[in-house]
Design an enzyme around this catalytic site. Structure first.
Site, PDB file in Angstrom:
ATOM      1  N   LYS A 112       0.726  -1.261   0.071  1.00 32.64           N
ATOM      2  CA  LYS A 112      -0.086   0.089   0.114  1.00 32.64           C
ATOM      3  C   LYS A 112       0.729   1.344   0.061  1.00 32.64           C
ATOM      4  O   LYS A 112       0.321   2.172  -0.602  1.00 32.64           O
ATOM      5  CB  LYS A 112      -0.891  -0.025   1.170  1.00 32.64           C
ATOM      6  N   LYS A 194      -4.340 -10.504  -6.078  1.00 33.53           N
ATOM      7  CA  LYS A 194      -5.625 -10.702  -5.659  1.00 33.53           C
ATOM      8  C   LYS A 194      -6.714  -9.702  -6.143  1.00 33.53           C
ATOM      9  O   LYS A 194      -6.416  -8.656  -6.383  1.00 33.53           O
ATOM     10  CB  LYS A 194      -5.555 -10.647  -4.187  1.00 33.53           C
ATOM     11  N   LYS A 197     -10.062  -3.981  -3.715  1.00 33.66           N
ATOM     12  CA  LYS A 197     -11.133  -2.880  -3.768  1.00 33.66           C
ATOM     13  C   LYS A 197     -10.176  -1.687  -4.444  1.00 33.66           C
ATOM     14  O   LYS A 197     -10.852  -0.769  -4.948  1.00 33.66           O
ATOM     15  CB  LYS A 197     -11.301  -2.400  -2.289  1.00 33.66           C
TER      16      LYS A 197
HETATM   17  P1  TYM Z   1     -10.501  -5.429   3.966  1.00 33.55           P
HETATM   18  O1  TYM Z   1     -11.570  -4.544   4.187  1.00 33.55           O
HETATM   19  O2  TYM Z   1      -9.424  -5.418   2.963  1.00 33.55           O
HETATM   20  O3  TYM Z   1     -11.098  -6.757   3.599  1.00 33.55           O
HETATM   21  C1  TYM Z   1     -12.292  -7.350   4.162  1.00 33.55           C
HETATM   22  C2  TYM Z   1     -12.021  -8.894   4.278  1.00 33.55           C
HETATM   23  O4  TYM Z   1     -12.114  -9.480   2.869  1.00 33.55           O
HETATM   24  C3  TYM Z   1     -10.921 -10.361   2.587  1.00 33.55           C
HETATM   25  N1  TYM Z   1     -10.547 -10.165   1.633  1.00 33.55           N
HETATM   26  C4  TYM Z   1     -10.276 -11.184   0.475  1.00 33.55           C
HETATM   27  N2  TYM Z   1     -10.810 -12.742   0.319  1.00 33.55           N
HETATM   28  C5  TYM Z   1     -10.571 -13.582  -0.528  1.00 33.55           C
HETATM   29  N3  TYM Z   1     -10.039 -13.077  -1.679  1.00 33.55           N
HETATM   30  C6  TYM Z   1      -9.846 -11.697  -1.930  1.00 33.55           C
HETATM   31  N4  TYM Z   1      -9.570 -11.367  -2.993  1.00 33.55           N
HETATM   32  C7  TYM Z   1      -9.776 -10.912  -0.642  1.00 33.55           C
HETATM   33  N5  TYM Z   1      -9.759  -9.522  -0.613  1.00 33.55           N
HETATM   34  C8  TYM Z   1      -9.976  -8.939   0.644  1.00 33.55           C
HETATM   35  C9  TYM Z   1      -9.912  -9.638   3.645  1.00 33.55           C
HETATM   36  O5  TYM Z   1      -9.114 -10.844   3.951  1.00 33.55           O
HETATM   37  C10 TYM Z   1     -10.912  -9.532   4.974  1.00 33.55           C
HETATM   38  O6  TYM Z   1     -10.876 -10.627   5.588  1.00 33.55           O
HETATM   39  N6  TYM Z   1      -7.401  -4.988   7.996  1.00 33.55           N
HETATM   40  C11 TYM Z   1      -8.542  -5.565   7.480  1.00 33.55           C
HETATM   41  C12 TYM Z   1      -9.802  -5.163   8.313  1.00 33.55           C
HETATM   42  C13 TYM Z   1      -9.560  -5.321   9.933  1.00 33.55           C
HETATM   43  C14 TYM Z   1      -9.769  -6.571  10.435  1.00 33.55           C
HETATM   44  C15 TYM Z   1      -9.744  -6.292  11.957  1.00 33.55           C
HETATM   45  C16 TYM Z   1     -10.060  -7.796   9.957  1.00 33.55           C
HETATM   46  C17 TYM Z   1      -9.404  -4.576  10.462  1.00 33.55           C
HETATM   47  N7  TYM Z   1      -9.199  -4.904  11.914  1.00 33.55           N
HETATM   48  C18 TYM Z   1      -9.788  -7.138  12.698  1.00 33.55           C
HETATM   49  C19 TYM Z   1     -10.366  -8.713  11.162  1.00 33.55           C
HETATM   50  C20 TYM Z   1      -9.999  -8.352  12.339  1.00 33.55           C
HETATM   51  C21 TYM Z   1      -8.867  -5.274   5.879  1.00 33.55           C
HETATM   52  O7  TYM Z   1      -8.266  -4.124   5.599  1.00 33.55           O
HETATM   53  O8  TYM Z   1      -9.786  -6.039   5.364  1.00 33.55           O
END
Ligand code: TYM
Length: 325
Positions: A112, A194, A197
């Site tokens: 990032k 991957k 977003k």
């Molecule tokens: P975020 O918002 O990027 O994504 C949310 C969830 O989606 C999963 N994910 C995917 N799974 C499969 N294939 C993909 N291409 C893909 N892209 C995203 C992510 O692994 C995630 O589970 N840091 C985290 C948010 C967060 C969080 C937490 C998660 C903040 N605090 C505490 C768990 C526990 C994030 O940016 O997710």
């Protein structure tokens, strides 16, 4: 007593089918068996620049998406991260026991920050400490996430163990829950990357709110590998990725999927995949429209109250053990 799960997603950009298949789908399934906390992590969102009005709207829209996906507010707690100030407070304490070296190793920071660490925001650097605080505040047993969050979970475990060792048993050390299938759905335009977003190429992602026409076009345009058979094959990541999406949206076994497309080519496969994905998302998209802002606010405010009652207890213990209070 039920075991506890915690997870969250950022209210940035649009959620895609990777977020759904890698995370949300499991959140819904696990809420039966666990006491669940699902957070909208708006403080994480500002680690990259966000337009304030857009962030505000996206925060409420993400609550809509959680509910439409099947998170039941009667059973699970849905809340906004910034409504529980303990998240930011614990982040400070944990950042004092985190090491520069371990945060520098986080691959998401490197990605990032686009390799330019001099210019990267400090919030982006300490982002995983905020994530660890989210999880540890709730004495979480299990954290359902996609593959890209695995390294952050390892850091969370390390910080919990370090704090417990230095100040006495305080935090439960959480386990990750990463699904065997669907933990890393790839971009339709580049199966080495991957689905993300923040991808500038919108054709790489199927967004949960894409209309049927757009979904069909994106699937038809998806890159394919050389070869003609529709099979799972590590050397053909593009077709394997599309087949994984088919498998998870139809709830079939890998063998059934392969047998279903035996003797059929990519053209036929893509047409059927597009139909399946459109039908899979249709009821979800109808539900998204059902929630008005007022009922969302009421769900989020009782969620925050419940979350806060637990988070404040953990923070009190942390302050007491560290001699702050
Ligand atoms: P975020 O918002 O990027 O994504 C949310 C969830 O989606 C999963 N994910 C995917 N799974 C499969 N294939 C993909 N291409 C893909 N892209 C995203 C992510 O692994 C995630 O589970 N840091 C985290 C948010 C967060 C969080 C937490 C998660 C903040 N605090 C505490 C768990 C526990 C994030 O940016 O997710």
């Amino acid at each position: 007593m039920k075991k506890r799960i915690f997870s969250g997603a950022q209210p940035t950009g649009q959620l895609h089918i990777g977020n759904y298949l890698g995370a949300l789908k499991n959140w819904v399934a696990l809420q039966e068996e666990y006491e669940a906390f699902y957070c909208i992590v708006n403080l994480h969102a500002i680690t990259l620049p966000q337009a304030p009005a857009t962030l505000k709207k996206a925060t409420l829209d993400l609550a809509r998406i959680y509910l439409a996906a099947g998170i039941d507010p009667e059973r699970s707690t849905i809340f906004i991260q910034s409504d529980v100030p303990e998240h930011a407070e614990l982040t400070w304490v944990l950042s004092c026991i985190s090491r520069m070296g371990e945060l520098e190793r986080m691959t998401q920071f490197k990605d990032k920050g686009k390799g330019n660490t001099e210019r990267a925001g400090v919030g982006l650097f300490t982002y995983p400490v905020l994530m660890a605080s989210d999880i540890l505040l709730y004495q979480t047993d299990l954290v359902p996430v996609g593959q890209d969050q695995k390294q952050h979970l390892e850091l969370t475990r390390d910080l919990a163990e370090r704090f417990n060792r230095d100040f006495g048993e305080t935090f439960k050390v959480p386990e990750p829950y990463i699904p065997k299938i669907g933990a890393s759905i790839k971009s339709l335009q580049d199966p080495e990357k991957k689905m993300s977003k923040s991808d500038e190429n919108l054709n790489g992602s199927i967004f949960l709110l894409d209309d049927p026409d757009t979904i069909t076009k994106k699937i038809k345009r998806a890159v394919t590998d050389s070869g003609t058979t529709v099979e799972f094959d590590e050397t053909r990541p593009a077709i394997s990725n599309l087949l994984t999406i088919f498998q998870l949206t139809t709830d079939r076994s890998p063998e059934e999927c392969v047998a279903h497309f035996e003797g059929k080519g990519y053209g036929h496969f893509k047409t059927e995949l597009a139909e399946v994905v459109v039908e899979f998302l249709r009821p979800f998209q109808e539900r998204v429209r059902q929630y008005d802002d007022e009922s969302l606010r009421s769900i989020l405010s009782s969620g925050a109250e419940k979350a806060r009652s637990i988070a404040s207890e953990t923070l009190r213990a942390v302050y007491s053990k560290t001699g702050i209070a």
